[in-house]
Write a protein that holds these residues in place. Structure first.
Motif, PDB file in Angstrom:
ATOM      1  N   ALA A   1      -0.034  -3.668  -0.489  1.00 43.37           N
ATOM      2  CA  ALA A   1       0.294  -4.979  -1.055  1.00 43.37           C
ATOM      3  C   ALA A   1       1.808  -5.180  -1.107  1.00 43.37           C
ATOM      4  O   ALA A   1       2.321  -6.248  -0.744  1.00 43.37           O
ATOM      5  CB  ALA A   1      -0.306  -5.116  -2.452  1.00 43.37           C
ATOM      6  N   ALA A   2       2.542  -4.134  -1.540  1.00 45.47           N
ATOM      7  CA  ALA A   2       4.005  -4.220  -1.591  1.00 45.47           C
ATOM      8  C   ALA A   2       4.580  -4.348  -0.185  1.00 45.47           C
ATOM      9  O   ALA A   2       5.542  -5.092   0.043  1.00 45.47           O
ATOM     10  CB  ALA A   2       4.572  -2.986  -2.283  1.00 45.47           C
ATOM     11  N   SER A   3       3.993  -3.635   0.757  1.00 51.23           N
ATOM     12  CA  SER A   3       4.439  -3.705   2.146  1.00 51.23           C
ATOM     13  C   SER A   3       4.295  -5.128   2.687  1.00 51.23           C
ATOM     14  O   SER A   3       5.224  -5.677   3.301  1.00 51.23           O
ATOM     15  CB  SER A   3       3.611  -2.733   2.997  1.00 51.23           C
ATOM     16  N   MET A   4       3.154  -5.734   2.442  1.00 54.33           N
ATOM     17  CA  MET A   4       2.920  -7.112   2.902  1.00 54.33           C
ATOM     18  C   MET A   4       3.886  -8.094   2.257  1.00 54.33           C
ATOM     19  O   MET A   4       4.400  -9.013   2.905  1.00 54.33           O
ATOM     20  CB  MET A   4       1.487  -7.541   2.566  1.00 54.33           C
ATOM     21  N   GLU A   5       4.118  -7.913   0.967  1.00 54.49           N
ATOM     22  CA  GLU A   5       5.020  -8.804   0.233  1.00 54.49           C
ATOM     23  C   GLU A   5       6.414  -8.789   0.865  1.00 54.49           C
ATOM     24  O   GLU A   5       7.048  -9.836   1.032  1.00 54.49           O
ATOM     25  CB  GLU A   5       5.090  -8.361  -1.229  1.00 54.49           C
TER      26      GLU A   5
ATOM     27  N   LEU B   1      -7.015  -6.458   5.897  1.00 56.03           N
ATOM     28  CA  LEU B   1      -7.663  -7.288   4.876  1.00 56.03           C
ATOM     29  C   LEU B   1      -9.009  -7.816   5.372  1.00 56.03           C
ATOM     30  O   LEU B   1      -9.961  -7.921   4.596  1.00 56.03           O
ATOM     31  CB  LEU B   1      -6.748  -8.455   4.495  1.00 56.03           C
ATOM     32  N   ALA B   2      -9.093  -8.139   6.658  1.00 56.56           N
ATOM     33  CA  ALA B   2     -10.376  -8.586   7.225  1.00 56.56           C
ATOM     34  C   ALA B   2     -11.404  -7.469   7.150  1.00 56.56           C
ATOM     35  O   ALA B   2     -12.568  -7.697   6.812  1.00 56.56           O
ATOM     36  CB  ALA B   2     -10.185  -9.033   8.676  1.00 56.56           C
ATOM     37  N   PHE B   3     -10.963  -6.247   7.437  1.00 60.22           N
ATOM     38  CA  PHE B   3     -11.856  -5.092   7.401  1.00 60.22           C
ATOM     39  C   PHE B   3     -12.345  -4.817   5.982  1.00 60.22           C
ATOM     40  O   PHE B   3     -13.496  -4.416   5.776  1.00 60.22           O
ATOM     41  CB  PHE B   3     -11.121  -3.867   7.951  1.00 60.22           C
TER      42      PHE B   3
END
Length: 487
Positions: free
Chosen positions: A153-157, A183-185
């Motif tokens: 989550a932090a990586s995506m942010e 996230l799809a998986f």
């Protein structure tokens, strides 16, 4: 001047001084490597690569220059360049202890700990850079990479912030493509899965079409995710003819085929090379481009890859290609291999497709055991198996009985009539409609001498007519009651 105003001025001055010191420290240039320090480092490297065994040279280095953050930074950098990360960590920690907000020191510290696999301290160091410079492009990307698996989550942010501030960063697009695929998986709802597939494809596309084709082999894992999601998006679209609300979508595999054509000459790792050829083939089959599909099928027909890399769908789409051309013997050949090679992967749908090809090719004898396997698989998968599904099995026996009747094979005729009648009897018992008795009449009539009427058939026809009449009475009563309620 009031005390409160004086206090605010003092605090504001203190904060300003602190901020200026922080900025000065972060911009502070690291001084060059002293020749004497480098000579001490070389002496250390002449010993075994752990500090405990280096004794005097390493102790002398720390005693003389351990308080000099710049020279400790240079020593850490030098040791790291020689792959001596034990000494490198000692020195960078000395430098960090003196200048905790210097971005060069923080950056080298992060790189050293990332190299030795200490992701926590690496992440801590990149966070330190971001505390000094919250939009530091390099630190945002490196922190996103370090946190990729530990704190997704932090990586995506951070990646989203990079795209906001540095929209041309295609590496961030590639990593966001990976995260949306993840996230799809992880999603459980179809709508969420598809939404994340689309976002994954969008970001992967930004990266893919801005990247030189001859360098894509280095990112074959990401390329594979890209084409997988391109295929998934189209394959799961609800076609208009099957859509209850009439709002179905049109499937379009052109983008998938385009991307596969770009990738095909460059991706060399067998597992991904095979997948590119497979997705291209599957897309062409579903696009009904028969000529190109036959050319693309060579990876399968020539068995270009090891058996372990092939999948159920490779063989199933080969069967579909020939079925679309009405070449049922070839369709059967490929679909038969599909279910035999992948009995667990094919599911009920795989057996049903093979049954359907046999049925259309009037190979009813072969169709019967396959259809029974389909029914068993459907029950195993907890799918609804209804009267209609059972009826198809009865109809196979009826067609077999009809063939035996035409061939004047009385032994097989009796066997098939008995099997079919048992199934139709079951349907008559479970369903009050006229279909069961009517089918029993039809199949039993085949046992009557030519020109005669079978007594068994007559009995079943009478039962069918009786049920029709009973249903008509029920429907009339229902219609009358409905009108009375309206009145």
């Amino acid at each position: 001047m009031t005390k409160s105003l004086l206090r605010i001025i003092v605090l504001s001055t203190g904060l300003l001084v602190g901020l200026l010191q922080l900025q000065a420290q972060s911009r502070d240039k690291i001084e060059p490597f002293y020749p004497e320090v480098r000579a001490l480092c070389d002496s250390v490297l002449s010993y075994i690569s752990t500090p405990d065994d280096m004794k005097e040279p390493f102790i002398l280095l720390l005693r003389k220059y351990g308080g000099n953050a710049d020279q400790m930074y240079r020593a850490a950098e030098y040791f790291a360049s020689k792959d001596n990360y034990s000494c490198s960590q000692f020195c960078i920690e000395r430098a960090f202890g003196k200048k905790m907000k210097n971005t060069e020191i923080l950056q080298l510290r992060a790189q050293i700990y990332e190299r030795v696999g200490n992701t926590a301290l690496a992440s801590n160091s990149y966070d330190g850079i971001l505390q000094v410079d919250s939009l530091n492009h390099y630190a945002l990307m490196k922190a996103a990479d370090v946190d990729k698996y530990q704190n997704a989550a932090a990586s995506m942010e951070r990646l989203l912030l990079v795209k906001e501030k540095y929209p041309d960063d295609i590496e961030a697009d590639k990593q966001l493509g990976y995260h949306y695929n993840r996230l799809a998986f992880e999603a459980s709802r179809d709508s969420t899965i598809k939404a994340n597939w689309r976002l994954s494809v969008q970001h992967y596309g930004n990266w893919f079409f801005a990247t030189p084709a001859d360098s894509l082999n280095k990112s074959d894992f990401y390329c594979n995710q890209y084409i997988t999601n391109l295929y998934n998006i189209e394959a799961t679209k609800k076609e208009k003819k099957d859509s209850k609300d009439g709002k179905g979508e049109v499937k379009d595999f052109n983008k998938l085929v385009q991307v596969c054509n770009i990738l095909e000459p460059h991706i060399t790792r067998p597992i991904y090379s095979k997948n590119i050829k497979a997705y291209k083939f599957w897309g062409l089959v579903q696009a009904k481009d028969s000529e190109k599909a036959h050319a693309a099928m060579s990876y399968l027909s020539r068995q270009t890859f090891p058996d372990s890399l092939y999948q159920y769908l490779d063989y199933a789409f080969a069967g579909q290609l020939y079925a679309d051309e009405n070449n049922l013997p070839e369709a059967i050949k490929w679909q038969k291999q599909a279910v035999e090679k992948y009995p667990e992967k094919c599911g009920a749908a795989g057996y049903y497709k093979l049954y359907d090809y046999y049925d259309k090719n009037q190979q009813y004898n072969e169709a019967v055991p396959v259809y029974r396997q389909f029914l068993a698989k459907a029950v195993e998968e907890k799918a609804a198996v209804g009267i209609r599904d059972t009826m198809f099995l009865g109809n196979l026996y009826y067609n077999l009985a009809l063939q035996a009747y035409k061939d004047k094979d009385s032994i097989r005729l009796k066997q098939y009539v008995a099997s079919g009648d048992t199934i139709y009897a079951y349907i008559s018992e479970k369903d009050s409609a006229f279909v069961g008795p009517a089918q029993r009449a039809l199949i039993n009539q085949l046992l009557a001498p030519e020109g005669d009427f079978s007594l068994a058939a007559k009995e079943h026809y009478e039962e069918a007519i009786k049920r029709i009449e009973e249903r008509r009475v029920i429907e009339n009563d229902e219609f009358r009651n409905m009108n009375e309620k309206r009145a």
